[in-house]
Motif scaffolding. Structure first.
Motif, PDB file in Angstrom:
ATOM      1  N   ASP A   6     -90.464 -79.010  13.143  1.00 17.59           N
ATOM      2  CA  ASP A   6     -91.831 -79.538  13.109  1.00 17.59           C
ATOM      3  C   ASP A   6     -92.814 -78.515  12.529  1.00 17.59           C
ATOM      4  O   ASP A   6     -93.955 -78.852  12.235  1.00 17.59           O
ATOM      5  CB  ASP A   6     -92.296 -79.913  14.525  1.00 17.59           C
ATOM      6  CG  ASP A   6     -91.452 -81.035  15.111  1.00 17.59           C
ATOM      7  OD1 ASP A   6     -91.350 -82.091  14.461  1.00 17.59           O
ATOM      8  OD2 ASP A   6     -90.885 -80.836  16.205  1.00 17.59           O
ATOM      9  N   ILE A   7     -92.385 -77.267  12.425  1.00 17.19           N
ATOM     10  CA  ILE A   7     -93.283 -76.209  11.968  1.00 17.19           C
ATOM     11  C   ILE A   7     -93.206 -76.091  10.451  1.00 17.19           C
ATOM     12  O   ILE A   7     -92.123 -75.902   9.892  1.00 17.19           O
ATOM     13  CB  ILE A   7     -92.944 -74.879  12.665  1.00 17.19           C
ATOM     14  CG1 ILE A   7     -93.222 -75.044  14.171  1.00 17.19           C
ATOM     15  CG2 ILE A   7     -93.743 -73.721  12.068  1.00 17.19           C
ATOM     16  CD1 ILE A   7     -92.869 -73.863  15.026  1.00 17.19           C
ATOM     17  N   TYR A 103    -104.431 -52.791  15.219  1.00 19.49           N
ATOM     18  CA  TYR A 103    -103.372 -53.477  14.474  1.00 19.49           C
ATOM     19  C   TYR A 103    -102.088 -53.336  15.278  1.00 19.49           C
ATOM     20  O   TYR A 103    -101.955 -52.418  16.089  1.00 19.49           O
ATOM     21  CB  TYR A 103    -103.202 -52.899  13.063  1.00 19.49           C
ATOM     22  CG  TYR A 103    -102.896 -51.416  13.047  1.00 19.49           C
ATOM     23  CD1 TYR A 103    -101.575 -50.957  13.080  1.00 19.49           C
ATOM     24  CD2 TYR A 103    -103.922 -50.469  13.029  1.00 19.49           C
ATOM     25  CE1 TYR A 103    -101.304 -49.599  13.100  1.00 19.49           C
ATOM     26  CE2 TYR A 103    -103.646 -49.112  13.039  1.00 19.49           C
ATOM     27  CZ  TYR A 103    -102.334 -48.689  13.079  1.00 19.49           C
ATOM     28  OH  TYR A 103    -102.054 -47.346  13.113  1.00 19.49           O
ATOM     29  N   LEU A 104    -101.165 -54.253  15.073  1.00 21.16           N
ATOM     30  CA  LEU A 104     -99.873 -54.153  15.742  1.00 21.16           C
ATOM     31  C   LEU A 104     -99.053 -53.095  15.013  1.00 21.16           C
ATOM     32  O   LEU A 104     -98.825 -53.222  13.810  1.00 21.16           O
ATOM     33  CB  LEU A 104     -99.124 -55.485  15.692  1.00 21.16           C
ATOM     34  CG  LEU A 104     -99.408 -56.498  16.771  1.00 21.16           C
ATOM     35  CD1 LEU A 104     -98.512 -57.715  16.612  1.00 21.16           C
ATOM     36  CD2 LEU A 104     -99.254 -55.900  18.161  1.00 21.16           C
ATOM     37  N   ALA A 105     -98.607 -52.077  15.740  1.00 20.66           N
ATOM     38  CA  ALA A 105     -97.858 -50.978  15.135  1.00 20.66           C
ATOM     39  C   ALA A 105     -96.604 -51.489  14.421  1.00 20.66           C
ATOM     40  O   ALA A 105     -96.216 -50.966  13.379  1.00 20.66           O
ATOM     41  CB  ALA A 105     -97.492 -49.956  16.206  1.00 20.66           C
ATOM     42  N   ALA A 106     -95.992 -52.535  14.977  1.00 17.35           N
ATOM     43  CA  ALA A 106     -94.762 -53.075  14.386  1.00 17.35           C
ATOM     44  C   ALA A 106     -95.044 -54.130  13.316  1.00 17.35           C
ATOM     45  O   ALA A 106     -94.116 -54.693  12.740  1.00 17.35           O
ATOM     46  CB  ALA A 106     -93.893 -53.671  15.487  1.00 17.35           C
ATOM     47  N   GLY A 107     -96.323 -54.413  13.042  1.00 17.47           N
ATOM     48  CA  GLY A 107     -96.661 -55.479  12.083  1.00 17.47           C
ATOM     49  C   GLY A 107     -96.662 -56.833  12.778  1.00 17.47           C
ATOM     50  O   GLY A 107     -96.255 -56.953  13.929  1.00 17.47           O
ATOM     51  N   GLU A 108     -97.158 -57.854  12.076  1.00 13.83           N
ATOM     52  CA  GLU A 108     -97.223 -59.205  12.642  1.00 13.83           C
ATOM     53  C   GLU A 108     -96.154 -60.088  12.021  1.00 13.83           C
ATOM     54  O   GLU A 108     -95.683 -59.825  10.924  1.00 13.83           O
ATOM     55  CB  GLU A 108     -98.614 -59.828  12.381  1.00 13.83           C
ATOM     56  CG  GLU A 108     -99.704 -59.181  13.195  1.00 13.83           C
ATOM     57  CD  GLU A 108    -101.066 -59.846  13.039  1.00 13.83           C
ATOM     58  OE1 GLU A 108    -101.141 -61.052  12.703  1.00 13.83           O
ATOM     59  OE2 GLU A 108    -102.077 -59.153  13.270  1.00 13.83           O
ATOM     60  N   GLY A 109     -95.832 -61.133  12.741  1.00 15.24           N
ATOM     61  CA  GLY A 109     -94.929 -62.154  12.236  1.00 15.24           C
ATOM     62  C   GLY A 109     -95.584 -63.501  12.461  1.00 15.24           C
ATOM     63  O   GLY A 109     -96.674 -63.575  13.047  1.00 15.24           O
ATOM     64  N   CYS A 110     -94.924 -64.556  11.999  1.00 11.18           N
ATOM     65  CA  CYS A 110     -95.524 -65.886  12.094  1.00 11.18           C
ATOM     66  C   CYS A 110     -94.405 -66.913  12.085  1.00 11.18           C
ATOM     67  O   CYS A 110     -93.458 -66.778  11.306  1.00 11.18           O
ATOM     68  CB  CYS A 110     -96.464 -66.087  10.904  1.00 11.18           C
ATOM     69  SG  CYS A 110     -97.256 -67.694  10.860  1.00 11.18           S
ATOM     70  N   LEU A 111     -94.524 -67.935  12.925  1.00 11.22           N
ATOM     71  CA  LEU A 111     -93.497 -68.982  12.960  1.00 11.22           C
ATOM     72  C   LEU A 111     -93.424 -69.760  11.644  1.00 11.22           C
ATOM     73  O   LEU A 111     -92.413 -70.384  11.360  1.00 11.22           O
ATOM     74  CB  LEU A 111     -93.760 -69.938  14.133  1.00 11.22           C
ATOM     75  CG  LEU A 111     -93.523 -69.329  15.523  1.00 11.22           C
ATOM     76  CD1 LEU A 111     -94.040 -70.266  16.605  1.00 11.22           C
ATOM     77  CD2 LEU A 111     -92.051 -69.001  15.745  1.00 11.22           C
ATOM     78  N   SER A 112     -94.489 -69.715  10.839  1.00 11.02           N
ATOM     79  CA  SER A 112     -94.481 -70.406   9.549  1.00 11.02           C
ATOM     80  C   SER A 112     -93.966 -69.521   8.408  1.00 11.02           C
ATOM     81  O   SER A 112     -93.854 -69.977   7.280  1.00 11.02           O
ATOM     82  CB  SER A 112     -95.887 -70.914   9.200  1.00 11.02           C
ATOM     83  OG  SER A 112     -96.256 -71.948  10.076  1.00 11.02           O
ATOM     84  N   VAL A 113     -93.711 -68.255   8.708  1.00 14.68           N
ATOM     85  CA  VAL A 113     -93.240 -67.317   7.672  1.00 14.68           C
ATOM     86  C   VAL A 113     -91.853 -66.842   8.080  1.00 14.68           C
ATOM     87  O   VAL A 113     -91.700 -66.148   9.083  1.00 14.68           O
ATOM     88  CB  VAL A 113     -94.216 -66.116   7.525  1.00 14.68           C
ATOM     89  CG1 VAL A 113     -93.722 -65.133   6.476  1.00 14.68           C
ATOM     90  CG2 VAL A 113     -95.611 -66.615   7.165  1.00 14.68           C
ATOM     91  N   ASP A 114     -90.839 -67.237   7.299  1.00 13.56           N
ATOM     92  CA  ASP A 114     -89.463 -66.932   7.676  1.00 13.56           C
ATOM     93  C   ASP A 114     -89.082 -65.474   7.435  1.00 13.56           C
ATOM     94  O   ASP A 114     -88.314 -64.901   8.188  1.00 13.56           O
ATOM     95  CB  ASP A 114     -88.488 -67.862   6.965  1.00 13.56           C
ATOM     96  CG  ASP A 114     -88.619 -69.298   7.484  1.00 13.56           C
ATOM     97  OD1 ASP A 114     -88.927 -69.465   8.672  1.00 13.56           O
ATOM     98  OD2 ASP A 114     -88.418 -70.233   6.695  1.00 13.56           O
TER      99      ASP A 114
END
Length: 184
Positions: A6-7, A103-114
């Motif tokens: 669905d995403i 900022y997030l030290a580990a970087g960000e992620g996103c459910l829409s970005v594989d």
């Protein structure tokens, strides 16, 4: 129940649109969408449910990510003191923010970005967010640390902005002026 199918994924035009305000009081349909967002985020953090339904773990989800261009977000995250912040909001807005950045030290992620996109994503260290919950109550949240970052990430989705838009293209790990790293 929402699943990963669905995403919508990066490149889908809805992710670049500015989402519409949700008329108050919300319709049953809008409430059902918001309920499904918070349900997905909670289920995705339960290892058994996540495995059974093939859910990628997430701590936030915005309506545009399920192809609904309306201003709704769900966040289910713990702060640095292990307090759970679980909110499903209509028309969330950042009404004030700090000058200081984080900022997030580990970087960000996103459910829409594989794929993983490396780099620091500058955010405000503290934000105050206002919105309306599922019961129709106005909610005002003062946030810092990871919750502040997650709310900014989800509200960006409502404005057609992806997290990687904030990353310095020339130097993804360039020092962010006046910013403190936030560990997950």
């Amino acid at each position: 129940m929402l699943t990963m199918n669905d995403i919508v994924r990066d490149g889908h035009p809805v992710l670049r649109k500015v989402a519409e305000e949700v008329p108050m009081p919300p319709s049953q349909e809008d409430k059902a969408v918001l309920e499904s967002l918070i349900e997905y985020v909670k289920n995705s953090q339960d290892p058994e449910v996540a495995q059974k339904h093939g859910l990628r773990p997430g701590i936030g989800l915005a309506a545009p990510q399920i192809n609904v261009s309306k201003r709704m977000i769900a966040v289910h995250v713990t702060d640095e003191k292990d307090n759970l912040l679980s909110h499903a909001l209509f028309n969330p807005k950042i009404i004030s923010h700090s000058v200081e950045r984080s900022y997030l030290a580990a970087g960000e992620g996103c459910l829409s970005v594989d794929e993983s996109i490396p780099g620091f994503v500058p955010r405000y260290a503290r934000v105050t967010v206002k919105g309306v919950d599922l019961e129709g109550n106005e909610v005002k949240l003062r946030l810092k640390g990871l919750p502040a970052i997650v709310f900014q990430h989800e509200i960006d989705h409502l404005n057609g902005i992806m997290f990687y838009d904030h990353i310095n293209k020339q130097d993804p790990y360039a020092e962010v002026p006046d910013a403190k790293p936030v560990e997950r």
